[in-house]
Design a protein around this motif. Structure first.
Motif, short mmCIF file in Angstrom:
data_model
loop_
_atom_site.label_atom_id
_atom_site.label_comp_id
_atom_site.label_asym_id
_atom_site.label_seq_id
_atom_site.Cartn_x
_atom_site.Cartn_y
_atom_site.Cartn_z
N ALA A 91 1.03 -1.34 -0.37
CA ALA A 91 -0.74 0.20 0.26
C ALA A 91 0.67 1.11 0.05
CB ALA A 91 -0.70 0.15 1.12
N ALA A 92 0.08 2.40 -0.86
CA ALA A 92 0.52 3.56 -0.95
C ALA A 92 -0.18 4.87 -0.24
CB ALA A 92 1.91 4.18 -1.84
N TYR A 93 0.06 5.68 0.07
CA TYR A 93 -0.44 6.73 0.45
C TYR A 93 -0.21 8.09 -0.54
CZ TYR A 93 3.03 7.53 3.23
OH TYR A 93 3.65 8.42 4.34
N THR A 94 -0.64 9.35 0.01
CA THR A 94 -1.08 11.14 -0.84
C THR A 94 -2.49 10.97 0.20
OG1 THR A 94 -0.63 12.49 -2.44
CG2 THR A 94 -2.01 10.13 -3.00
N PHE A 95 -2.10 12.59 0.21
CA PHE A 95 -3.39 12.67 0.35
C PHE A 95 -3.26 14.56 -0.09
CE2 PHE A 95 -0.87 11.28 3.91
CZ PHE A 95 -2.23 10.78 5.17
N ASP A 96 -4.94 14.58 0.01
CA ASP A 96 -5.20 15.74 -0.52
C ASP A 96 -5.02 16.89 -0.11
OD1 ASP A 96 -6.34 16.63 0.93
OD2 ASP A 96 -8.74 15.49 0.25
#
Length: 145
Positions: free
Chosen positions: A30-35
Motif C-alpha cells: 500500500a502507498a498513500y498520498t493526501f489531497d
C-alpha cells in the motif's frame, strides 16, 4: 510563514498503519498520498485490496451503518487479520475507534489514455486545446463562480 500543516492525527495514524502493514507483509502493498487537506488516498494492487480494507475497517470502524460508510459492501470480519498481524499493527498506537473516518470510497484505476473515435466525446477542444464550453449531454461540468 507560519508553516501550514494539513495532516491531522487521523492522517498520521493512517501513515503509520500503511508503513506497519508494508513491514508486516514484507513488501510494499500500500502507498498513500493526501489531497490538499487531511484526506488520505491509499493505493494498492487488487491482490492486496481485501487485506488493506480489513486493516482500515478494523482500526477505523464505521460509526453508523456500513451503507453510509463505504460505497461498496464490506465484510468487516476478515480472516486476513491474524493475531500476529494485529499485534504488529497495534504497535502503531492506533486503537480502533468508530467515527474517525466518515467514508471509505473504493475505486479502480481506469484504462489510461484512450483514443476517441468520435471527437464529440472529447472534453477538450481539438483546435484550441482548452476545455469545451459545452462538452455534451454525457458530461457534467462544474462551474466555479
Amino acid at each position: 510563514y507560519p508553516p501550514i500543516f494539513y495532516l491531522n492525527d487521523i492522517s498520521k495514524a493512517i501513515i503509520r498503519l500503511v508503513h506497519a502493514l508494508n513491514t508486516a507483509v514484507g513488501q510494499v502493498c500500500a502507498a498513500y498520498t493526501f489531497d490538499a487537506g487531511p484526506n488520505a488516498v491509499i493505493y494498492t494492487l487488487d491482490s492486496f485490496e481485501p487485506l488493506l480494507v480489513a486493516v482500515m475497517t478494523h482500526y477505523f470502524p464505521p460509526n453508523n451503518s456500513q451503507t453510509e460508510y463505504c460505497n461498496k459492501p464490506l465484510d468487516l470480519t476478515s480472516p486476513l487479520l491474524t493475531p500476529e498481524l494485529l499485534n504488529q499493527l497495534d504497535r502503531t498506537g492506533r486503537v480502533p475507534h468508530g467515527g474517525d473516518i466518515k467514508y471509505i470510497f473504493l475505486t479502480r484505476s481506469g484504462p489510461g489514455p484512450q483514443k476517441l473515435e468520435d471527437l464529440e466525446e472529447s472534453l477538450i477542444d481539438p483546435v484550441t486545446g482548452l476545455c469545451k464550453e459545452n462538452p455534451g449531454p454525457k458530461h457534467k461540468r462544474m462551474r466555479i463562480n
